[in-house]
Design an enzyme around this catalytic site. Structure first.
Site, PDB file in Angstrom:
ATOM      1  N   GLY A  71       0.815  -1.213   0.000  1.00 37.49           N
ATOM      2  CA  GLY A  71       0.000   0.000   0.000  1.00 37.49           C
ATOM      3  C   GLY A  71       0.848   1.262   0.000  1.00 37.49           C
ATOM      4  O   GLY A  71       0.541   2.240  -0.692  1.00 37.49           O
ATOM      5  N   THR A  72       1.923   1.258   0.770  1.00 40.90           N
ATOM      6  CA  THR A  72       2.766   2.458   0.871  1.00 40.90           C
ATOM      7  C   THR A  72       3.347   2.801  -0.498  1.00 40.90           C
ATOM      8  O   THR A  72       3.295   3.956  -0.936  1.00 40.90           O
ATOM      9  CB  THR A  72       3.895   2.218   1.896  1.00 40.90           C
ATOM     10  OG1 THR A  72       3.288   1.933   3.160  1.00 40.90           O
ATOM     11  CG2 THR A  72       4.804   3.425   2.023  1.00 40.90           C
ATOM     12  N   ASN A 164      -8.241   3.738   8.265  1.00 43.38           N
ATOM     13  CA  ASN A 164      -7.656   2.604   8.973  1.00 43.38           C
ATOM     14  C   ASN A 164      -7.821   2.671  10.483  1.00 43.38           C
ATOM     15  O   ASN A 164      -7.770   1.657  11.155  1.00 43.38           O
ATOM     16  CB  ASN A 164      -6.167   2.480   8.626  1.00 43.38           C
ATOM     17  CG  ASN A 164      -5.434   3.806   8.655  1.00 43.38           C
ATOM     18  OD1 ASN A 164      -5.836   4.760   7.999  1.00 43.38           O
ATOM     19  ND2 ASN A 164      -4.382   3.886   9.422  1.00 43.38           N
ATOM     20  N   GLN A 203      -7.745  -0.358   3.164  1.00 42.44           N
ATOM     21  CA  GLN A 203      -8.605  -0.942   4.210  1.00 42.44           C
ATOM     22  C   GLN A 203      -9.970  -1.358   3.648  1.00 42.44           C
ATOM     23  O   GLN A 203     -10.665  -2.175   4.237  1.00 42.44           O
ATOM     24  CB  GLN A 203      -8.822   0.060   5.354  1.00 42.44           C
ATOM     25  CG  GLN A 203      -7.574   0.353   6.166  1.00 42.44           C
ATOM     26  CD  GLN A 203      -7.101  -0.835   7.010  1.00 42.44           C
ATOM     27  OE1 GLN A 203      -7.850  -1.770   7.296  1.00 42.44           O
ATOM     28  NE2 GLN A 203      -5.833  -0.810   7.395  1.00 42.44           N
ATOM     29  N   SER A 223      -3.396  -3.371  -0.966  1.00 43.29           N
ATOM     30  CA  SER A 223      -2.283  -4.067  -0.318  1.00 43.29           C
ATOM     31  C   SER A 223      -2.738  -5.474   0.053  1.00 43.29           C
ATOM     32  O   SER A 223      -3.837  -5.651   0.589  1.00 43.29           O
ATOM     33  CB  SER A 223      -1.893  -3.292   0.944  1.00 43.29           C
ATOM     34  OG  SER A 223      -0.944  -4.016   1.678  1.00 43.29           O
ATOM     35  N   HIS A 225      -1.624  -7.682   2.359  1.00 45.64           N
ATOM     36  CA  HIS A 225      -1.627  -8.224   3.730  1.00 45.64           C
ATOM     37  C   HIS A 225      -2.830  -7.796   4.570  1.00 45.64           C
ATOM     38  O   HIS A 225      -2.995  -8.257   5.697  1.00 45.64           O
ATOM     39  CB  HIS A 225      -0.296  -7.937   4.437  1.00 45.64           C
ATOM     40  CG  HIS A 225      -0.090  -6.532   4.915  1.00 45.64           C
ATOM     41  ND1 HIS A 225      -0.229  -6.181   6.240  1.00 45.64           N
ATOM     42  CD2 HIS A 225       0.261  -5.409   4.264  1.00 45.64           C
ATOM     43  CE1 HIS A 225       0.045  -4.891   6.373  1.00 45.64           C
ATOM     44  NE2 HIS A 225       0.349  -4.396   5.187  1.00 45.64           N
ATOM     45  N   THR A 261      12.652  -6.907 -10.558  1.00 44.97           N
ATOM     46  CA  THR A 261      12.114  -8.252 -10.771  1.00 44.97           C
ATOM     47  C   THR A 261      10.897  -8.455  -9.867  1.00 44.97           C
ATOM     48  O   THR A 261      10.940  -8.133  -8.679  1.00 44.97           O
ATOM     49  CB  THR A 261      13.203  -9.311 -10.480  1.00 44.97           C
ATOM     50  OG1 THR A 261      14.286  -9.039 -11.364  1.00 44.97           O
ATOM     51  CG2 THR A 261      12.691 -10.726 -10.687  1.00 44.97           C
ATOM     52  N   CYS A 354       1.051   1.908  12.689  1.00 47.06           N
ATOM     53  CA  CYS A 354       2.216   2.675  12.235  1.00 47.06           C
ATOM     54  C   CYS A 354       2.557   3.817  13.181  1.00 47.06           C
ATOM     55  O   CYS A 354       3.680   4.262  13.208  1.00 47.06           O
ATOM     56  CB  CYS A 354       1.956   3.235  10.838  1.00 47.06           C
ATOM     57  SG  CYS A 354       1.298   2.014   9.725  1.00 47.06           S
TER      58      CYS A 354
HETATM   59  N1  PLP Z   1      -3.022   2.889   3.502  1.00 47.82           N
HETATM   60  C1  PLP Z   1      -3.795   2.488   4.509  1.00 47.82           C
HETATM   61  C2  PLP Z   1      -5.169   3.066   4.654  1.00 47.82           C
HETATM   62  C3  PLP Z   1      -3.322   1.543   5.428  1.00 47.82           C
HETATM   63  O1  PLP Z   1      -4.107   1.156   6.440  1.00 47.82           O
HETATM   64  C4  PLP Z   1      -2.006   1.028   5.266  1.00 47.82           C
HETATM   65  C5  PLP Z   1      -1.464   0.079   6.252  1.00 47.82           C
HETATM   66  O2  PLP Z   1      -1.741   0.148   7.423  1.00 47.82           O
HETATM   67  C6  PLP Z   1      -1.258   1.472   4.173  1.00 47.82           C
HETATM   68  C7  PLP Z   1      -1.783   2.403   3.316  1.00 47.82           C
HETATM   69  C8  PLP Z   1       0.124   0.944   3.930  1.00 47.82           C
HETATM   70  O3  PLP Z   1       0.076  -0.349   3.390  1.00 47.82           O
HETATM   71  P1  PLP Z   1       1.335  -1.324   3.467  1.00 47.82           P
HETATM   72  O4  PLP Z   1       1.439  -1.788   4.877  1.00 47.82           O
HETATM   73  O5  PLP Z   1       1.000  -2.433   2.512  1.00 47.82           O
HETATM   74  O6  PLP Z   1       2.518  -0.540   3.013  1.00 47.82           O
END
Ligand code: PLP
Length: 415
Positions: A71-72, A164, A203, A223, A225, A261, A354
């Site tokens: 996601g990041t 989130n 989310q 994302s 996970h 890759t 985070c």
């Molecule tokens: N965006 C939101 C709304 C999230 O909740 C998160 C993770 O907590 C992310 C982005 C980041 O995702 P990733 O952990 O896959 O980098």
């Protein structure tokens, strides 16, 4: 001791079916997808299968999906990629404007802040400016505020689909109507400045309809996970024609938009996880919501507890993710509550994973008008598909005793 996991917004366990699908790509199917030989073609095919599954879920073309490390990175690629592409296309506009909300994930907020602080345009001036829209007490962005914030030099609007920390769902389609209207006005005025709409659906993916055509977004981040897939893999949907420069350079992978890759096993896992979401999303949401509603109702019976996020729990209204319960338990420290719950075998969180560990109150809760003192007692409970009513009942038995004990010890007794 029983171990109960109530922190699915932080991450989810990998589903057994996902793990099974990924397994061969660690051992017998190890070819580099860029290789011409059979080993390479086998993994290339697996990536393209996963791309089709993600595209089907998002209702877009497979060519519009780029795999990332999560996601990041998807958020970074969306925001920086668009910002830099338009910056190059429009050297005569002194500053380009980005709109976002005050409650975005830091992957969005810090990327935009970085563009504002560190990117110089022609002549050395700062090349970007941003508006951080406020939210109401429930964490909702108002489409009218988006309308008011759009200026001639606005190039990007980035508003998350669901939050989130508090699970509030944003009115993405309504915001899209505003953006569409602004684009028509630009056409009439002969303006060639693009206006791009991004949503972080990290989310939302497991619970909401993520059809990009219905939502009207140009870019959407996901994302793996958070949806019972592996960590370190995600995707960005980029609507055809959206201006976007790569932010990671190297080989020509992912249609020259994301060099490196490919994480083949991860991408296969994401594809399988998305396939399971497509199949099970609706029934799982109903089951989880029932447990979540019971949990919220009973936690609110503890004195001096407030629900954070949207209070409308009805499925039809769609204002809150079905797995999300979040509270401020007044007069106690969230961290002490977490430790005490953990000692009873229950994993929850305070604020977002985070930001935990930082003493700053959550930027999401303070943006919603919650006092820093109340925000210190925040508790986030996010349920998942394997949680049971028995686990919720155990939590409901344990929590009031922990709250009572901590309040007895707390030096803060009133606001
Ligand atoms: N965006 C939101 C709304 C999230 O909740 C998160 C993770 O907590 C992310 C982005 C980041 O995702 P990733 O952990 O896959 O980098």
């Amino acid at each position: 001791m029983k171990k109960i996991y109530f922190d699915h917004a932080a991450t989810t366990p990998v589903d057994k079916e996902v793990l099974k699908a990924m397994d061969p790509y660690f051992s017998e199917k190890y070819g580099n997808p860029s290789s011409i030989h059979t080993f390479g073609q086998e993994t290339k095919t697996a990536i393209e299968d996963a791309r089709e599954k993600v595209a089907e879920f998002l209702n877009c073309n497979p060519e519009e999906i780029i795999f990332t490390s999560g996601g990041t990175e998807s958020d970074n690629l969306a925001i920086r990629g668009v910002a830099l592409a338009i910056r190059h296309q429009t050297p005569d506009i002194e500053k380009l404007h980005i709109i976002t909300s005050a409650i975005e994930h830091h992957a969005v907020l810090h990327t935009i802040e970085d563009l504002e602080k560190n990117f110089s345009a022609k002549g050395g001036q700062v090349g970007f400016e941003a508006t951080y829209l406020p939210v109401d007490q429930y964490g909702m962005v108002s489409p009218e505020d988006v309308e008011k914030a759009i200026k001639e030099n606005t190039i990007l609007v980035s508003i998350m689909y669901a939050n989130n920390e508090v699970g509030t769902i944003q009115p993405i389609s309504e915001i899209n109507n505003i953006i569409r209207e602004a684009k028509s006005q630009r056409l009439i005025a002969n303006s060639e400045t693009p206006l791009v709409f991004h949503t972080d659906a990290v989310q939302a993916t497991g619970y909401l309809d993520c059809d990009v055509k219905k939502l009207g977004v140009d870019l959407l981040s996901i994302s793996a996970h958070k949806i019972y897939g592996p960590k370190g893999v995600g995707a960005l949907c980029i609507k055809k024609g959206t201006p976007l420069l790569p932010i990671q350079t190297g080989g020509g992978h992912e249609r020259k938009r994301r060099a490196g890759t490919e994480n083949v096993s991860g991408i296969v896992g994401l594809g399988k996880a998305i396939e399971l979401v497509t199949k099970n999303r609706v029934q799982e949401s109903i089951k989880i919501k029932k447990l979540r509603d019971k949990l919220i109702k009973e936690v609110l019976e503890i004195p001096d507890v407030i629900l954070t996020g949207h209070p409308d729990l009805s499925a039809q209204a769609g204002k809150r993710l079905p797995n999300s319960a979040s509270f401020c338990i007044k007069f106690i420290e969230g961290e002490s509550m977490l430790i005490n719950l953990d000692m009873k075998g229950i994993a929850c969180s305070t604020g977002s994973a985070c930001t935990s560990g930082s003493l700053e109150p959550s930027h999401v809760l303070t943006a919603m008008g919650i006092s820093p003192q109340d925000a210190q007692g925040s508790l986030r409970v996010t349920l998942g598909k394997d949680n049971t009513e028995k686990e919720v009942d155990y939590f409901l038995k344990v929590l009031p005793k922990i709250v009572e004990k901590l309040r007895e010890m707390s030096p803060i007794k009133e606001n």
